[in-house]
Design an enzyme around this catalytic site. Structure first.
Site: not given
Ligand code: ATP
Ligand code: MG
Length: 551
Positions: A64, A97-98, A390
């Site tokens: 996260d 957040t990332t 989340d």
């Molecule tokens: N099955 C999938 N295939 C491709 N991309 C995906 C898939 N599932 C999620 N994503 C993408 O991954 C990204 C989110 O990644 P992640 O959850 O690691 O980071 P975040 O949501 O930005 O931050 P955090 O969850 O740490 O607060 C988004 O751009 C989302 O569209």
């Molecule tokens: Mg995320």
């Protein structure tokens, strides 16, 4: 520079440091980029986790973004602004957040290239602002409507938020719980108050054993074994005062000269406590939930009266209980009254994972639910809780906004494409900044590809080609390793995740860009040693650079 006399003029306190112009910008941008670089590898379903060990050796393992940054104990002022970006994103949407931090880092990286070409920072700032505004419009334009009753879609939104986190293995079960919980607490006007969903961790079992309880769960046991384990039709007193012998406010000394007096004193103490218990019982309460302590003698009398009592319950739990049972938290013994009591169909002590917990169920306000998260070890449970948080946030956000976008970098590619077109229409130097903004957004699909071990350039080219054919929901399916319609693939996110991420990333980037002078006071302890008289090179003016660069 004081060229007249060659004498340095000190306007700052000894030991203060000052960095100006390109040096200041350079060091701030480097710090911000370093923060973005730190979380970049965790992005997406194939992102890796980080293990953070604090000074006393406590370990946190997480994917996260905001948790990583909070735990990192960052000191550089510009780097701290990036942490704020993550925190804002977390407060507003709970996910993404990332993404927000990575985009902010890339915006600054692109701005640096423009600075190198002698584009003025205010021009870049202005271009970025225009681009951010336009980006919001574009996102609203490509957003897809979703009905808050569309369980299937809500499930997919929860699933997307959970993929790539430690919760992966049991995400079906957890997503189901999240959607169920959100459906239970939603208001008539479609808003979901996340306060109504309580996540309670319990180490043991497996994450598949996680369950949902209609009501509030308290991680406590009754104070006395003689109390009933189960109370039906409970009338609950929520008390924020201790049931103990009143201590005097001032230091008082009681002189006792004979054993009789001591006995009389103890009797009096007992009588006072009994009168408090009598008052509780007289109000009709058969359950007492106390935020403070309950004396041994009081426990005994309460047990005798058949009242189930808990003590030292957390303030946040008291607030949830007040909401769930319709009672109010009473903060003085004198104020105990029937009208203040809350109601629940059942209050019961049950074992979860070998430990007793209190279940307050069948509440007056059915909009209070708890999710018990189970998992093998503490680290697992902690990360599951973060993933659940989340997921709960994204589902509630979508239920409120009723708008979502496809995931996997699809919106970023579309934004990038349309912003490039927009830049051409703006012209001038701002055009360069808008183009830089547009290119910066591609960092998301590029990073998703990199983290999945795919070739980022090939993937970007393929994605752009698809978007040129007006397939705006095509994103990168990191499992297949090819551009795919993410809406059909069921990878969807709330619109707000993207609008907020772009907005706060742009704001932070603009703010950092506009700084051309960093004046730092000396640290009180262990700061730079004060310079002795004449310690400055002649001609200097307190402008000492160089010690801002470490992060
Ligand atoms: N099955 C999938 N295939 C491709 N991309 C995906 C898939 N599932 C999620 N994503 C993408 O991954 C990204 C989110 O990644 P992640 O959850 O690691 O980071 P975040 O949501 O930005 O931050 P955090 O969850 O740490 O607060 C988004 O751009 C989302 O569209
Ligand atoms: Mg995320």
């Amino acid at each position: 520079m004081s060229q007249l006399t060659g004498q340095p003029i000190f306007i700052l306190k000894e030991g203060s440091s000052r960095t100006r112009g390109r040096d200041a910008q350079g060091s701030n941008i480097a710090a911000a980029k370093a923060v973005a670089g730190a979380v970049r590898t965790t992005l997406g379903p194939k992102g890796m986790d980080k293990m953070l060990v604090d000074t006393i050796g406590d370990v946190v393992i997480t994917n996260d973004g905001v948790t990583i940054l909070k735990e990192m104990d960052i000191e550089h002022p510009a780097a701290k602004m990036m942490v704020e970006v993550a925190k804002t994103q977390d407060d507003e949407v709970g996910d993404g957040t990332t993404t927000a931090v990575v985009v902010a880092g890339e915006l600054l990286k692109r701005a640096e290239e423009l600075l190198d070409q002698d584009v003025h920072p205010t021009v870049i700032a202005q271009g970025y602002r225009l681009a951010a505004e336009k980006a919001r419009e574009i996102l609203n334009d490509i957003a897809i409507e979703v009905k808050p009753t569309n369980k299937e879609m809500l499930y997919k939104i929860a699933e997307t938020a959970m993929t790539g986190k430690g919760a992966e293995a049991s995400k079906e079960k957890l997503c189901e719980l999240v959607v169920k919980a959100a459906m239970m607490v939603v208001d008539e006007d479609g808003t979901v108050d996340m306060e109504n969903i309580k996540v309670e961790k319990k180490v043991g079992g497996s994450s598949d054993d996680s369950e949902i309880v209609e009501g509030v769960l308290i991680d406590k046991e009754r104070v006395h074994p003689g109390m009933p384990r189960k109370v039906e039709n409970a009338k609950i007193l929520l008390l924020n005062a201790s049931i103990e012998f009143k201590k005097t406010e001032v230091d008082a000394e009681i002189n006792i000269t004979s054993p009789d007096q001591l006995q009389a004193f103890l009797d009096e103490e007992e009588r006072m406590i009994k009168s408090i218990v009598d008052k509780v019982v007289a109000s009709g309460a058969n359950v007492v939930i106390c935020q403070k302590g309950i004396d041994d003698i009081a426990q005994h009398y309460l047990a005798k009266a058949g009242v189930l009592a808990l003590r030292r319950v957390k303030k946040s739990d008291m607030e949830k209980l007040a909401r769930a049972t319709g009672g109010s938290v009473v903060s003085s013994i004198d104020a105990i009254a029937k009208s203040e009591l809350g109601h629940a169909g059942l209050v019961e002590e049950r074992k979860v994972g070998g430990e007793e917990m209190i279940f307050v169920e069948k509440c007056k306000n059915p909009k209070a639910v708890s999710i018990i998260v189970r998992g093998g070890t503490e680290h697992v449970v902690d990360e599951l809780e973060r993933a659940l948080d989340d997921a709960i946030s994204v589902v509630s956000v979508v239920m409120e906004d009723k708008k979502m976008v496809a995931g996997g970098g699809a919106p970023e590619i579309e934004l990038s494409k349309r912003l490039r077109e927009y830049a051409a229409s703006v012209g001038g130097r701002a055009q360069l900044a808008i183009e830089a903004f547009s290119n910066a957004l591609e960092i998301i699909p590029r990073t998703l590809a990199e983290n999945a071990g795919l070739d980022p350039i090939d993937m970007l080219v393929a994605l752009r080609a698809e978007h040129d054919k007006k397939r705006m929901n095509v994103g990168l399916d990191v499992f297949k390793g090819a551009p795919t319609d993410m809406l059909k693939a069921g990878v969807v996110e709330p619109l707000r995740v993207k609008t907020q991420a772009v907005a706060s990333a742009a704001e932070a980037a603009v703010m950092i860009l506009r700084i051309d002078d960093v004046i730092a006071a000396s640290k009180v302890a262990g700061g730079a040693p004060p310079m002795g008289p004449g310690g400055m090179p002649p001609g200097g003016m307190g402008g000492m650079g160089g010690d801002m660069g470490d992060f």
